[in-house]
Motif scaffolding. Sequence first.
Motif, PDB file in Angstrom:
ATOM      1  N   ASN A  50       0.847  -1.195   0.000  1.00 46.25           N
ATOM      2  CA  ASN A  50       0.000   0.000   0.000  1.00 46.25           C
ATOM      3  C   ASN A  50       0.886   1.249   0.000  1.00 46.25           C
ATOM      4  O   ASN A  50       1.268   1.738   1.057  1.00 46.25           O
ATOM      5  N   ALA A  51       1.182   1.745  -1.177  1.00 45.37           N
ATOM      6  CA  ALA A  51       2.043   2.930  -1.292  1.00 45.37           C
ATOM      7  C   ALA A  51       1.211   4.189  -1.068  1.00 45.37           C
ATOM      8  O   ALA A  51       0.993   5.006  -1.959  1.00 45.37           O
ATOM      9  N   THR A  52       0.735   4.342   0.184  1.00 49.18           N
ATOM     10  CA  THR A  52      -0.185   5.423   0.516  1.00 49.18           C
ATOM     11  C   THR A  52       0.439   6.798   0.334  1.00 49.18           C
ATOM     12  O   THR A  52      -0.184   7.708  -0.227  1.00 49.18           O
ATOM     13  N   LEU A  53       1.659   6.961   0.801  1.00 47.58           N
ATOM     14  CA  LEU A  53       2.290   8.282   0.749  1.00 47.58           C
ATOM     15  C   LEU A  53       2.425   8.767  -0.693  1.00 47.58           C
ATOM     16  O   LEU A  53       2.304   9.963  -0.960  1.00 47.58           O
ATOM     17  N   THR A  54       2.656   7.853  -1.609  1.00 47.73           N
ATOM     18  CA  THR A  54       2.797   8.217  -3.011  1.00 47.73           C
ATOM     19  C   THR A  54       1.512   8.827  -3.561  1.00 47.73           C
ATOM     20  O   THR A  54       1.545   9.590  -4.534  1.00 47.73           O
ATOM     21  N   GLY A  55       0.377   8.510  -2.936  1.00 46.40           N
ATOM     22  CA  GLY A  55      -0.902   9.040  -3.405  1.00 46.40           C
ATOM     23  C   GLY A  55      -1.093  10.521  -3.167  1.00 46.40           C
ATOM     24  O   GLY A  55      -1.973  11.139  -3.773  1.00 46.40           O
ATOM     25  N   TYR A  56      -0.272  11.126  -2.308  1.00 53.97           N
ATOM     26  CA  TYR A  56      -0.379  12.565  -2.039  1.00 53.97           C
ATOM     27  C   TYR A  56       0.428  13.326  -3.096  1.00 53.97           C
ATOM     28  O   TYR A  56       1.652  13.417  -3.011  1.00 53.97           O
ATOM     29  N   GLU A  57      -0.258  13.873  -4.084  1.00 49.24           N
ATOM     30  CA  GLU A  57       0.448  14.592  -5.148  1.00 49.24           C
ATOM     31  C   GLU A  57       1.260  15.759  -4.595  1.00 49.24           C
ATOM     32  O   GLU A  57       2.354  16.049  -5.073  1.00 49.24           O
TER      33      GLU A  57
END
Length: 241
Positions: free
Chosen positions: A43-50
């Motif tokens: 779950n690459a959650t942090l990558t989802g924050y543009e």
Amino acid sequence: MAMIHFILQGKGGVGKSLIAALLAQYLQGRNLEVHCFDTDPINATLTGYEALDAVALDIMSGDDIDPRRFDQLMDAIIELPAEAHVVVDNGASSFVPLGSYLLENQALEVLEEHGHSVMLHTVVTGGQAILDTLSGLKSLVAHFPATPIVVWLNRYFGDITLDGKRFEEFKIYAECASSFHAVISLPHRKQSTFGRDLEELFARRQTFAEAQGSDLPIMVRQRLTSFWRDAVAEMDQARLC
């Protein structure tokens, strides 16, 4: 020197990526140069924050984690300018591989030899996961005794108490407090209002600054602003930069 922040906790679903996102936003809000890396293969959650412009590190070789791929992370960090802050988010599945890599390769010592400072961040939560998260904290203290640790208390799942005692009265606190750089208590608010607003904000991978400048209902923006103000006050006291 650059300040390197590793988010490490072996228990999944306790708020590691939330902590990484809050920390990165806080540092950005202090007009610091911030670089974010996401090493979670599931779950690459942090990558989802543009707005955070996080770099996703591919650490998989087939179905397995390849520890050698953490070399890419080290190279990227070492090449950053001295005034940078680095936030490295890490998943539960890569907790042991990354921890073993840092130990076996003396990676933290390498970073320090290049003039960087290192800080470890971990989450302790209430509810059913309290013992697991305390175990994760104890493991970090045992394996990285010379590295300062920031403990984030997340009461989203319940009060952080054992036998009627709060965290500062736990045995692990008495034994390991000298390793703690700071203890940060995340603001805890009513679930039906603040909690729902925060869940929706995090699900959108939206920063607090973006939410404040959006067309969200005024009271939603007010609650988010109130939460962020209190979170910033906690991080200010922790002297994270």
